[in-house]
Scaffold this motif. Structure first.
Motif, PDB file in Angstrom:
ATOM      1  N   THR A  32       0.799  -1.226   0.000  1.00  0.00           N
ATOM      2  CA  THR A  32       0.000   0.000   0.000  1.00  0.00           C
ATOM      3  C   THR A  32       0.834   1.278   0.000  1.00  0.00           C
ATOM      4  O   THR A  32       0.311   2.337  -0.304  1.00  0.00           O
ATOM      5  CB  THR A  32      -0.949   0.014   1.211  1.00  0.00           C
ATOM      6  N   GLU A  33       2.114   1.191   0.345  1.00  0.00           N
ATOM      7  CA  GLU A  33       2.966   2.381   0.354  1.00  0.00           C
ATOM      8  C   GLU A  33       3.897   2.441  -0.856  1.00  0.00           C
ATOM      9  O   GLU A  33       4.817   3.246  -0.895  1.00  0.00           O
ATOM     10  CB  GLU A  33       3.760   2.433   1.652  1.00  0.00           C
ATOM     11  N   LEU A  34       3.621   1.614  -1.836  1.00  0.00           N
ATOM     12  CA  LEU A  34       4.446   1.553  -3.031  1.00  0.00           C
ATOM     13  C   LEU A  34       4.365   2.873  -3.794  1.00  0.00           C
ATOM     14  O   LEU A  34       3.281   3.391  -4.051  1.00  0.00           O
ATOM     15  CB  LEU A  34       3.963   0.404  -3.920  1.00  0.00           C
ATOM     16  N   LYS A  35       5.520   3.431  -4.139  1.00  0.00           N
ATOM     17  CA  LYS A  35       5.599   4.702  -4.870  1.00  0.00           C
ATOM     18  C   LYS A  35       5.944   4.492  -6.347  1.00  0.00           C
ATOM     19  O   LYS A  35       5.449   5.200  -7.210  1.00  0.00           O
ATOM     20  CB  LYS A  35       6.646   5.627  -4.245  1.00  0.00           C
ATOM     21  N   HIS A  36       6.834   3.552  -6.618  1.00  0.00           N
ATOM     22  CA  HIS A  36       7.321   3.314  -7.979  1.00  0.00           C
ATOM     23  C   HIS A  36       7.061   1.861  -8.358  1.00  0.00           C
ATOM     24  O   HIS A  36       7.504   0.957  -7.665  1.00  0.00           O
ATOM     25  CB  HIS A  36       8.822   3.591  -8.080  1.00  0.00           C
ATOM     26  N   LEU A  37       6.355   1.663  -9.473  1.00  0.00           N
ATOM     27  CA  LEU A  37       6.057   0.318  -9.951  1.00  0.00           C
ATOM     28  C   LEU A  37       6.377   0.228 -11.425  1.00  0.00           C
ATOM     29  O   LEU A  37       5.886   1.028 -12.226  1.00  0.00           O
ATOM     30  CB  LEU A  37       4.587  -0.035  -9.703  1.00  0.00           C
ATOM     31  N   SER A  84      -3.469  10.046  -6.960  1.00  0.00           N
ATOM     32  CA  SER A  84      -3.454  11.500  -7.086  1.00  0.00           C
ATOM     33  C   SER A  84      -2.047  12.102  -7.053  1.00  0.00           C
ATOM     34  O   SER A  84      -1.865  13.249  -7.429  1.00  0.00           O
ATOM     35  CB  SER A  84      -4.311  12.139  -5.992  1.00  0.00           C
ATOM     36  N   GLN A  85      -1.058  11.340  -6.621  1.00  0.00           N
ATOM     37  CA  GLN A  85       0.321  11.825  -6.584  1.00  0.00           C
ATOM     38  C   GLN A  85       1.152  11.317  -7.761  1.00  0.00           C
ATOM     39  O   GLN A  85       2.367  11.476  -7.786  1.00  0.00           O
ATOM     40  CB  GLN A  85       0.994  11.409  -5.271  1.00  0.00           C
ATOM     41  N   LEU A  86       0.499  10.707  -8.748  1.00  0.00           N
ATOM     42  CA  LEU A  86       1.208  10.148  -9.898  1.00  0.00           C
ATOM     43  C   LEU A  86       1.846  11.270 -10.717  1.00  0.00           C
ATOM     44  O   LEU A  86       1.156  12.184 -11.170  1.00  0.00           O
ATOM     45  CB  LEU A  86       0.231   9.349 -10.757  1.00  0.00           C
ATOM     46  N   HIS A  87       3.166  11.207 -10.880  1.00  0.00           N
ATOM     47  CA  HIS A  87       3.899  12.213 -11.648  1.00  0.00           C
ATOM     48  C   HIS A  87       4.363  11.677 -12.995  1.00  0.00           C
ATOM     49  O   HIS A  87       4.356  12.400 -13.980  1.00  0.00           O
ATOM     50  CB  HIS A  87       5.120  12.707 -10.877  1.00  0.00           C
ATOM     51  N   SER A 116      -1.486  16.197 -11.283  1.00  0.00           N
ATOM     52  CA  SER A 116      -0.107  16.141 -10.806  1.00  0.00           C
ATOM     53  C   SER A 116       0.862  15.507 -11.805  1.00  0.00           C
ATOM     54  O   SER A 116       2.063  15.464 -11.550  1.00  0.00           O
ATOM     55  CB  SER A 116      -0.032  15.396  -9.462  1.00  0.00           C
ATOM     56  N   LEU A 117       0.384  15.018 -12.941  1.00  0.00           N
ATOM     57  CA  LEU A 117       1.271  14.410 -13.929  1.00  0.00           C
ATOM     58  C   LEU A 117       2.274  15.433 -14.459  1.00  0.00           C
ATOM     59  O   LEU A 117       1.897  16.541 -14.823  1.00  0.00           O
ATOM     60  CB  LEU A 117       0.469  13.845 -15.100  1.00  0.00           C
ATOM     61  N   THR A 118       3.540  15.047 -14.493  1.00  0.00           N
ATOM     62  CA  THR A 118       4.568  15.897 -15.087  1.00  0.00           C
ATOM     63  C   THR A 118       5.162  15.254 -16.340  1.00  0.00           C
ATOM     64  O   THR A 118       5.742  15.942 -17.164  1.00  0.00           O
ATOM     65  CB  THR A 118       5.703  16.194 -14.084  1.00  0.00           C
ATOM     66  N   SER A 119       5.018  13.929 -16.471  1.00  0.00           N
ATOM     67  CA  SER A 119       5.598  13.215 -17.598  1.00  0.00           C
ATOM     68  C   SER A 119       4.660  12.094 -18.051  1.00  0.00           C
ATOM     69  O   SER A 119       4.260  11.252 -17.244  1.00  0.00           O
ATOM     70  CB  SER A 119       6.953  12.619 -17.188  1.00  0.00           C
TER      71      SER A 119
END
Length: 155
Positions: A32-37, A84-87, A116-119
């Motif tokens: 649940t705390e995964l940031k990068h997949l 919602s924090q996906l960049h 929040s997407l930057t790329s």
């Protein structure tokens, strides 16, 4: 806890026992705390995208080089919206050339709802004119985008 998981090029869908979607759900539900997949190159289809729905803390998602087609558009939109924090989002080298108007619009709505997407990388998908227009319109609303890759879209 684990925050980064790189499983690229393991052909997971071919090697998971039984139902690949169920196996992936079992594997990912506790992260649940995964940031990068990174699941690139694993033959992921719409069926396996369901496994990503419990994940809501991703900042980077790489689904490039899979088999996501028309059926996966709705799941992609849900995943994009839920994180919602996906960049960074890489959806290059999938099967979007088979996207119908409804699928393209669904994915476009997911992209439009996400500020929040930057790329975003959608290269090598062979988006048709209608799908390309819907997605380009959605991306035009993102003032925070720094990089958009739409190379090789001719079908």
């Amino acid at each position: 806890s684990l925050t980064s998981l790189d499983l690229r090029d393991n052909m997971l869908v071919n090697h998971l026992l039984g139902d690949a979607a169920e196996s992936m759900t079992s594997m990912l539900q506790f992260l649940t705390e995964l940031k990068h997949l990174n699941l690139s190159g694993n033959f992921v289809t719409a069926n396996e995208l369901v496994a990503l729905s419990p994940l809501s803390s991703l900042t980077s998602l790489d689904l490039s080089g899979n088999e996501i087609d028309d059926d996966g558009a709705e799941y992609l939109a849900q995943i994009i919206t839920a994180n919602s924090q996906l960049h960074h989002l890489d959806l290059s080298r999938n099967s979007f050339d088979r996207f119908g108007a409804d699928a393209a619009e669904c994915l476009a709505m997911g992209l439009k709802a996400h500020s929040s997407l930057t790329s975003v990388n959608l290269s090598f998908n062979g988006l048709g004119l209608q799908a390309g227009r819907a997605i380009a319109s959605a991306l035009a609303h993102h003032h925070g985008l720094v990089s958009v890759n739409l190379r090789y879209q001719l079908t």
